[in-house]
Design a protein around this motif. Structure first.
Motif: not given
Length: 391
Positions: A33-50
């Motif tokens: 309870x109260x947890x949150x998930x943080x995820x960085x998607x590196x597959x978008x790096x081809x577009x110059x961003x994460x």
């Protein structure tokens, strides 16, 4: 505890097997309870961003994009990770941060980033505490992944243009660093797959996703410094001898140096002899340098890993971590100090006798050994193309 001095427990979840990784993250989220998930998607790096996403049990709560750093998606992740975690800590509503790492991201680097920023260097006074590192794995895919010598780039998993890691060595390090392995559920698990997993990392706690218990295991505590020492070749906690369900681990320890040319000629055979091999070794023509052996999927990495302690002046020993001194003491030889061969090989169908013959044949012969260290310096410097030339 006030928000200015809040403590946020952090669990890192890694793994190349994305389906079981996400299932493990979902279980942690629902069980905390109260947890949150943080995820960085590196597959978008081809577009110059994460692209970063934060969500709770009710769904996605926030997304943002962060630009690449030095054309490196993983570098952008490092830059953005701590600020995002501090934002969660300062919110006062997050009880647990679950960081789902992208496929090829290794947890060691991220754990060290999380704990490595002094509180005084932050705008926030929050304390980030890595309480667990989970690597999610599907045992049915383990052997094929561990045997895959393809570069990550061939599978769209490279974190930077310069990323030369392979699928196999990335998975091996993800597995061996974690203190919890989250296994995909299977009605009829293959005992050989489980034996391979157990021999690769015998001290990790194994929990099947979906059976409960993952949340408690993941928050059981984690020592980032000890985990790094466990992987460092000088003091690594290497696997022990084992043989079960057709999977074997051979531990090879000798206190005689390798002949550089004979070892170099045997590298391909030794690398392909096992699904996974690692450890430290000693070349006769490099008496001061501890060398790292790290092989998986038919690919070998050989690197200099600092000096043998026997090559250091006594005064320098106080600067060496205690775990390194203990490891050296266990290997200590009256003539050579901590210089030794300490290699482990783990694989299904391992040809133990053939492997041992090949290794023994790479050592100095009795005559070569008797000639002494000065003579060894005139042996062929066969590893100069892999390492810095001998001076």
């Amino acid at each position: 505890m006030s928000p200015a001095h809040s403590r946020l427990p952090v669990v890192l979840v890694a793994g190349l097997h994305a389906a079981v990784r996400r299932a493990a993250v979902d279980e942690l989220l629902l069980a905390s309870p109260g947890a949150q998930v943080l995820h960085h998607d590196l597959s978008t790096a081809r577009d110059g961003v994460v692209r970063a996403s934060v969500w709770d049990a009710a769904g996605t709560t926030r997304t943002h994009e962060t630009p690449l750093v030095n054309d490196c998606a993983c570098c952008a992740l490092r830059e953005d990770l701590v600020p995002e975690l501090l934002r969660l800590a300062d919110s006062g509503i997050c009880s647990l941060a679950v960081v789902e790492l992208w496929d090829s991201v290794e947890p060691k680097a991220m754990a060290e980033v999380v704990v490595g920023t002094p509180v005084g260097d932050r705008h926030s006074g929050a304390v980030l505490d890595v309480v667990g590192v989970v690597t999610a794995v599907d045992p049915e895919l383990l052997l094929s992944s561990l045997g895959c010598g393809d570069d990550l780039a061939e599978h769209g998993l490279a974190a930077a243009p310069s990323d030369e890691r392979t699928v196999a060595d990335t998975l091996a390090r993800q597995l061996e660093y974690a203190n919890v392995l989250a296994l995909a559920a299977s009605e009829f698990p293959d005992p050989a797959d489980l034996a391979l997993l157990g021999q690769l990392h015998s001290t990790a706690r194994r929990v099947t996703v979906g059976e409960g218990g993952l949340a408690a295991a993941a928050r059981g505590g984690f020592d980032v410094r000890a985990a790094a020492e466990r992987q460092h070749p000088a003091c690594a906690l290497l696997p022990q001898e084992a043989d079960e369900h057709g999977v074997a681990t051979v531990v090879w320890h000798r206190t005689r140096p390798f002949h550089p040319a004979r070892l170099y000629a045997a590298l391909e055979d030794l690398t392909c002899a096992a699904a996974r091999s690692r450890g430290r070794f000693w070349l006769a023509d490099r008496p001061d340098t501890l060398l790292m052996w790290d092989a998986a999927g038919g690919a070998l990495c050989v690197e200099e890993a600092g000096p043998w302690l026997a090559a250091l002046p006594d005064a320098a020993w106080e600067l060496v971590p205690p775990a390194r001194r203990v490891a050296a003491a266990l290997d200590w030889h009256p003539d050579h100090g901590d210089r030794a061969q300490h290699l482990t090989f783990t694989s299904p169908g391992l040809d133990r006798d053939g492997l041992l013959r090949a290794l023994e044949g790479c050592l100095l012969t009795d005559a070569e050994y008797a000639a002494g260290p000065e003579s060894w310096q005139h042996l062929p410097h066969a590893f100069d193309d892999l390492l810095a030339p001998v001076r």
